[in-house]
Design an enzyme around this catalytic site. Structure first.
Site, PDB file in Angstrom:
ATOM      1  N   GLU B 199      42.848 -59.976 -60.946  1.00 21.25           N
ATOM      2  CA  GLU B 199      43.337 -60.422 -59.482  1.00 21.25           C
ATOM      3  C   GLU B 199      44.428 -61.162 -59.244  1.00 21.25           C
ATOM      4  OE1 GLU B 199      39.695 -63.527 -59.312  1.00 21.25           O
ATOM      5  OE2 GLU B 199      41.496 -63.779 -57.881  1.00 21.25           O
ATOM      6  N   SER B 253      37.999 -67.581 -51.020  1.00 17.11           N
ATOM      7  CA  SER B 253      36.669 -68.457 -51.390  1.00 17.11           C
ATOM      8  C   SER B 253      37.494 -69.431 -51.337  1.00 17.11           C
ATOM      9  CB  SER B 253      36.040 -68.009 -51.723  1.00 17.11           C
ATOM     10  OG  SER B 253      35.530 -66.701 -51.343  1.00 17.11           O
ATOM     11  N   SER B 256      43.612 -70.853 -55.827  1.00 14.09           N
ATOM     12  CA  SER B 256      44.585 -70.548 -57.483  1.00 14.09           C
ATOM     13  C   SER B 256      45.730 -70.702 -57.276  1.00 14.09           C
ATOM     14  CB  SER B 256      43.889 -68.626 -57.876  1.00 14.09           C
ATOM     15  OG  SER B 256      43.145 -68.968 -58.651  1.00 14.09           O
ATOM     16  N   ARG B 268      48.907 -69.520 -64.437  1.00 11.59           N
ATOM     17  CA  ARG B 268      48.051 -69.973 -63.287  1.00 11.59           C
ATOM     18  C   ARG B 268      47.901 -71.417 -63.720  1.00 11.59           C
ATOM     19  NH1 ARG B 268      42.384 -72.442 -62.734  1.00 11.59           N
ATOM     20  NH2 ARG B 268      41.581 -71.116 -60.628  1.00 11.59           N
TER      21      ARG B 268
END
EC number: 2.7.1.33
Lengths: 439, 434
Positions: B199, B253, B256, B268
């Site tokens: 993703e 939701s 990141s 990340r």
């Protein structure tokens, strides 16, 4: 600093004679002039005795000085009672030093209201309907400023501040001690109230300065022979989890996370050098406020009780709820929370959770958020020890263990979470120390 | 058509060889000429022939004439924790010949998607986001943006089965956690093979692409001038030329946070579980609302200062020593431990406080990351910001204020769709001959 006590500025130290007093800008009498003739002392005793309570302002100031010379004998000490106060967003923390080495002479001369205050505090563990003395935290046989005694820890809700000030007025507190060392936001907020309602002057101190001073002091004097500082071994193993003492001898650098109504995170490099790295408004007040809204509870104790019985995974959306398992690429295990309260957008799930689950989810969410932010700070400041304090952790083993685990897990063992027994009282201890040793 | 059918039937398992053999070529340029069920045989063999890229190559030869392109339809899918984001490329340069050969179900899918803006009870096509006259892989067309709740996934898969989707396209590029979670369901229920993509990879590729093609002639990216002045705060467009390094904050939701150094180099940095899902979940609990739209409507009308304990509530004013203004929140929901205050607040106040708490927490964490990574530009994306001007402006303000003007908050019109776009791009990339 002595190992088991706190030195006053001029104990064996000539240079500190001219330091300002805690209460005002007058010079303290020097050692030489303090050792006056007995006759002179007796004369002043008479004056003091006649003065009693409730006299005019200048008489009060001069009585204070007089009493200083009388009660502290040869040393320079502020007059009793010795208090330190931290007026926080939710709780007022009060520390009181109870002298145990009062001579017969001193007791005789002790003013009535001072005696009554001492008796009131010592013969009760609860005050009014909301005041509590944390007896288990009492520090015994402490030497502070050359006096031996016990240090007591008292708390009450900030909401009851007016009643407290009123009590100060009723007990003629102003006749004893026109200055009170206070820290926390309330020292600023309630300053006019203290003055108007009880004729008391607050000496306002910064809450973070006091916090650090208080932490270093209590750690140095130890907790009745035991370590003040501790950590958890195997925090998530219910059987193997053990509380272990930790030696904070070489404390610097240290990340200090103060979890009160809100949170402040400090990087402490030495006893006089620290910075406030950041803070978050999602703190203990958020936990309690949200719990009251979501479960109908009204106290911190009730909220914690519910949280202990609940299951947050029914409320939170976990990584595995989204991925069907781990999100391996970025090291996110399936049991990690992806979205706190994320299941609650679904009606069926809302109807199937209980209050205890909601309380648990609130606790876990707030705690993990603090842990996450803390970890980022530790990483950036290059500090591997984090000390968590503040009354959010009072009787809250759940959050402590969660923090201990989170720090360890997400840092792959690089960070260590440490805790202190006196949790939320360090600010008030720091305020007391400022009274005894004004900087 | 019948010729092709009979060849397959005759040759059974070897059918795919037949298709590839030049001797069998029947001049058809579109593999969809064959009846649906033959692809089942093909499908089995494709299964035995390794990577999706390989299978794609096989299919390619059946398809598009001179260019190497995957067969239509072209979809990119991002199956998130709350929403499924779907992008669909509608070709507008379909020749008469191509149209004639177009298989029935492909046509019906195209018509269904483009003649509706709502699908079933919960599917929505964001028409205002449509990218017109786009050229992708040599084809001209429009890019459509569709979303529906992840809760309706099984219904979606069912529909794919009913429309015989597997006969068209045995591979679907999908990203998001659901690409993993629902992979089995796609296979079992609709005989569809998902090509799973990460993703965050897709997010970045999608973002860079949309930003480069622009939004129907306007820039995709925007910011707010004078965010600290609510009266004069103005939306301004900007381009993401020289975008690196950038901090990319994806608020779905959950959240990141990525530090992006170049188009192929990112990490990340961290994340937080207090995201859009938390806002919606808490709002539903506290106010009884049921949808994101309702929650935002309430939040727009509420006053969070009745709910939150501010610095001035504790200090009586500013906490000057550490630069904390009296109006700053010291303790979110901090007034709610008091019964009297509980009785005076409204649902709207609670919704507002929830929004402000979640948004400020994200802003605070983003700011810390920006400082540590030494990055000045912070791009916020994700569907938490959809129709959410309150949070968008709050983030713009917070970044500016707490950094004393050092940090700039940037936003994107296509908010939560970049993952899906990235998945589509990956589909088109798979056709390159190496």
């Amino acid at each position: 600093m002595e190992v088991n006590g706190y030195r006053c500025p001029d104990e064996g130290d000539a240079e500190t004679e001219e330091k300002e007093t805690a209460g005002g800008k007058q010079q303290r009498p020097s050692k030489e002039s303090a050792s006056r003739t007995k006759a002179a002392d007796c004369a002043e005793n008479a004056v003091a005795a006649a003065a009693g309570g409730g006299t005019s302002r200048d008489r009060l100031a001069s009585n204070s000085r007089t009493r200083q010379r009388i009660d502290s004998l040869k040393k320079n000490r502020p007059p009793f009672p010795w208090f330190g106060m931290d007026i926080g967003g939710t709780l007022v923390k009060l520390v009181y030093f109870e002298p145990k080495d009062i001579t017969a002479e001193e007791e005789q001369e002790e003013v009535e209201n001072l005696k009554s205050i001492r008796k009131y505090l010592m013969s009760n563990v609860a005050y009014g309907s909301t005041g509590i003395r944390d007896v288990h935290l009492e520090l015994k046989d402490l030497t502070l400023c050359g006096r031996k005694g016990n240090l007591h820890f008292i708390r009450f809700p900030t909401q009851d501040m007016s009643a407290f000030i009123q009590m100060g007025q009723d007990k003629h507190f102003s006749s004893l001690h026109t200055t009170l060392c206070a820290t926390g936001g309330g020292a600023y907020k309630f300053e006019p109230d203290f003055r108007k309602m009880a004729d008391l002057q607050l000496l306002k101190l910064d809450e973070l300065d006091c916090l650090i001073k208080g932490v270093l002091y209590i750690d140095s004097v130890k907790f009745n022979g035991h370590s003040e500082c501790y950590y958890f071994e195997n925090p998530t193993d219910p059987v193997q989890c053990q509380k272990k003492p930790y030696n904070l001898e070489n404390p610097y650098p240290l990340l200090l996370v103060n979890i009160g109504s809100g949170v402040s995170i400090l990087a402490v490099y030495s006893k006089d050098n620290y910075k406030r790295v950041t803070g978050t408004s999602l703190g203990g007040g958020t936990f309690l406020g949200l719990c009251c809204l979501l479960t109908g509870c009204s106290t911190f104790e009730e909220a914690l009780e519910m949280a202990t019985c609940g299951e947050s995974t029914t409320v939170d959306k976990l990584v595995r709820d989204i991925y069907g398992g781990d999100y391996e690429r970025f090291g996110l295990p399936g049991w990690a929370v992806a979205s706190s309260f994320g299941n609650m957008m679904c009606k069926e799930k809302r109807e199937s959770v209980c209050k205890e689950d909601l309380a648990r989810a609130t606790l876990v969410t707030i705690t993990n958020n603090i842990g996450s932010i803390t970890r980022m700070c530790a990483l950036n400041e290059n500090i591997d020890r984090v000390v968590f304090v503040g009354n959010f952790l009072r009787i809250n083993t759940l959050s402590m263990k969660l923090l201990a685990y989170a720090m360890d897990y997400w840092s792959k063992g690089q960070l260590k979470a440490l805790f202190l027994e006196h949790e939320g009282y360090f600010g008030s201890v720091g305020a007391l120390l400022e009274l005894l040793n004004p900087t | 058509m019948d010729k092709a059918k009979s060849i397959v039937e005759q040759n059974g398992a070897d059918a795919w060889y037949a298709f590839n053999s030049p001797r069998i070529s029947n001049g058809t340029t579109n593999a969809y000429s064959a009846a649906g069920k033959h692809f089942h045989y093909l499908h089995q063999d494709l299964h035995n022939h390794g990577s999706p890229a390989n299978k794609c190559r096989l299919r390619r030869r059946m398809d598009s004439g001179k260019k190497n392109r995957p067969p239509f339809p072209w979809f990119g899918m991002d199956i998130g924790g709350t929403l499924v984001k779907l992008v669909y490329f509608e070709p507008k340069d379909v020749t008469a010949e191509e149209e004639q050969e177009e298989v029935e179900n492909l046509k019906s899918i195209r018509k269904y998607l483009t003649s509706n803006t709502a699908y079933g009870k919960t599917g929505i096509r964001d028409v205002h986001l449509e990218l017109k006259n786009l050229t992708m892989c040599g084809r001209k067309g429009n890019l459509h943006f569709i979303r529906f709740p992840t809760q309706a996934m099984h219904r979606f898969i069912q529909m794919g089965r009913e429309k015989n989707f597997s006969s068209l396209h045995t591979t679907l590029c999908a990203t998001g956690g659901g690409a993993y979670k629902f992979e089995e369901d796609f296979r079992a229920m609709a005989d569809l093979e998902l090509h799973k993509l990460d993703e965050l990879d897709c997010l970045i590729q999608g973002l860079l692409y949309v930003d480069s093609v622009g939004f129907n002639g306007r820039p995709e990216c925007y910011f707010f001038e004078d965010p600290s002045d609510p009266q004069n705060c103005v939306k301004r467009t900007c381009c993401l030329d020289n975008p690196f390094p950038m901090l990319l904050v994806n608020i779905g939701s959950g959240v990141s946070i990525l530090a992006v150094y170049s188009k192929d180099n990112y990490k990340r940095v961290t994340g937080t579980s207090l995201g859009g899902g938390t806002f919606l979940g808490l709002c539903c609990l506290l106010t009884g609302c049921e949808t994101f739209e309702e929650a935002l409507e309430m939040a727009a009308k509420g006053d969070s200062t009745n709910v939150d304990k501010l610095v001035k509530d504790i200090y009586g004013g500013d906490y000057g020593r550490f630069g904390l203004q009296g109006s700053a929140v010291a303790s979110s929901f901090g007034h709610m431990m008091s019964k009297e205050k509980l009785d005076t607040i409204s649902k709207e106040d609670l919704a507002r406080a929830t929004l402000v708490s979640i948004t400020n927490n994200i802003g605070s964490i983003a700011r810390m990351c920006a400082v540590n990574e030494k990055i000045e530009r912070v791009v916020f994306v994700g569907n938490f910001l959809r129709i959410n001007m309150v949070s968008t402006k709050l983030l713009a303000y917070a970044m500016d204020f707490w950094s004393k003007g050092q940090l700039k908050a940037l936003f994107q019109e296509h908010e939560g769709y970049f993952g899906a776009v990235g998945a589509l791009l990956e589909l088109l990339k798979m056709t390159d001959d190496f």
